[in-house]
Design an enzyme around this catalytic site. Structure first.
Site, PDB file in Angstrom:
ATOM      1  N   HIS A 111       0.937  -1.123  -0.018  1.00 53.28           N
ATOM      2  CA  HIS A 111      -0.041   0.058   0.116  1.00 53.28           C
ATOM      3  C   HIS A 111       0.992   1.439  -0.079  1.00 53.28           C
ATOM      4  O   HIS A 111       0.632   2.196  -0.844  1.00 53.28           O
ATOM      5  CB  HIS A 111      -1.147   0.090   1.203  1.00 53.28           C
TER       6      HIS A 111
ATOM      7  N   GLU B  80       0.921   8.359  -3.160  1.00 55.63           N
ATOM      8  CA  GLU B  80       1.796   8.218  -2.147  1.00 55.63           C
ATOM      9  C   GLU B  80       3.005   9.062  -2.239  1.00 55.63           C
ATOM     10  O   GLU B  80       3.582   9.126  -1.291  1.00 55.63           O
ATOM     11  CB  GLU B  80       2.336   6.581  -2.898  1.00 55.63           C
TER      12      GLU B  80
ATOM     13  N   HIS C  27       3.454  10.947   0.997  1.00 55.23           N
ATOM     14  CA  HIS C  27       4.538  10.445   1.937  1.00 55.23           C
ATOM     15  C   HIS C  27       5.850  10.514   1.292  1.00 55.23           C
ATOM     16  O   HIS C  27       6.946  10.679   1.901  1.00 55.23           O
ATOM     17  CB  HIS C  27       4.118   8.909   1.978  1.00 55.23           C
TER      18      HIS C  27
END
Ligand SMILES: *[C@@H]1O[C@H](CO)[C@@H](O)[C@H](O)[C@H]1NC(C)=O
Ligand SMILES: *[C@@H]1O[C@H](CO)[C@@H](O)[C@H](O)[C@H]1NC(C)=O
Ligand SMILES: *[C@@H]1O[C@H](CO)[C@@H](O)[C@H](O)[C@H]1NC(C)=O
Ligand SMILES: *[C@@H]1O[C@H](CO)[C@@H](O)[C@H](O)[C@H]1NC(C)=O
Length: 250
Positions: A56, A103, A107
């Site tokens: 993920h 993502e 992040h």
């Protein structure tokens, strides 16, 4: 009178200097999050034929969107794309790169504070490297934790992981809204320190909670999805097309 003003000015200056030079709060841990595609797709109404845990994300424990001007560019990771599609698949939109863009922006730009991940190629490569190194799928299989119509005890899943990695994971489940005779295994998080050594995930869980949900699982359609599994409720690890997949969760 004058000296008071000077003192106040001085204090103000000292205060501003302190605030200004205070180091930006840096993250201390990385959370490698795996999800079980059957559970994800049951929840999100997608179809998938993945029969192994896929990635993920790789998330620093604090911070999000650390550099909004550092845009995602898929051509920088072109050589990684076949591997990304296999192990870090966008289960909702298999042909698109928006999942990886999300993502990276949320992040990756924070992870990039570390030299080992200070480019898109390094960040995505590192996540894939850690994912392969962990081999979560193999670890669970080795302990006979495999997708099954029979329920598991949460502690069996936890022990399998602790025995292999030496650190506790954070395991997340999805519960049926009404019935709670079982919960469905959804995500498994394994944590690393800045030197990529395995560390206890529970600590970072607490940090996460205290940070007012700044970092959450990927959220679709505004509904929250996973919660830390309840140790007292049987765990269902759904096989591909398992019979208990209906009714859907939401
Ligand atoms: C789920 O997907 C099926 C098939 O694509 C569709 O018919 C159904 O309306 C969807 N249900 C929800 C709740 O989105
Ligand atoms: C899933 O199905 C697709 C298309 O049918 C195929 O290309 C892919 O290899 C399959 N993946 C797995 C994990 O079986
Ligand atoms: C943000 O990203 C841009 C584009 O890569 C870069 O030029 C800039 O130095 C970065 N800013 C910070 C604070 O890292
Ligand atoms: C993406 O990266 C490639 C390769 O470095 C570069 O040629 C291209 O201009 C970049 N695209 C954007 C939109 O920055």
């Amino acid at each position: 009178m004058k000296s008071h003003v000077i003192i106040i000015l001085c204090l103000g200056f000292v205060f501003l200097t302190l605030v200004h030079s205070a180091p930006r709060k840096e993250w201390t841990k990385l959370i490698l999050t795996h999800h079980w595609p059957q559970t994800f797709c049951n929840m999100e109404n997608c179809t998938t034929n993945f029969t192994y845990w896929t990635l993920h994300g790789l998330w620093p424990n604090t911070g999000a969107e650390c550099n909004t001007s550092w845009h995602f560019n898929a051509s920088l990771i072109e050589d990684l794309l076949p591997e990304m599609k296999t192990f870090w698949a966008d289960l909702l939109r298999p042909k698109s790169t928006t999942f990886w863009k999300h993502e990276w922006m949320k992040h990756g730009t924070c992870a990039a504070q570390e030299e080992a991940m200070d480019s898109q190629h390094k960040y995505f490569s590192k996540a894939l490297e850690l994912y392969h190194k962990l081999d979560l799928d193999g670890v669970l299989k080795k302990s006979n934790i495999v997708p099954s119509e029979n329920y598991y005890k949460l502690t069996d899943v936890e022990e399998s992981i602790i025995n292999s990695y030496g650190v506790p994971p954070k395991i997340q489940c999805v519960s049926h809204k009404k019935a709670s005779e079982f919960q469905v295994l959804g995500q498994i998080e394994i944590c690393f320190d800045k030197q990529f050594q395995l560390v206890d995930c529970e600590k970072s869980t607490k940090e996460l909670q205290s940070r007012d949900g700044e970092i959450r699982p990927f959220i679709f359609n505004n509904h929250p999805v996973y919660a830390v599994c309840d140790v007292s409720v049987p765990v269902y690890y759904p096989p591909l097309g398992g019979s208990l997949q209906t009714p859907r969760f939401l």
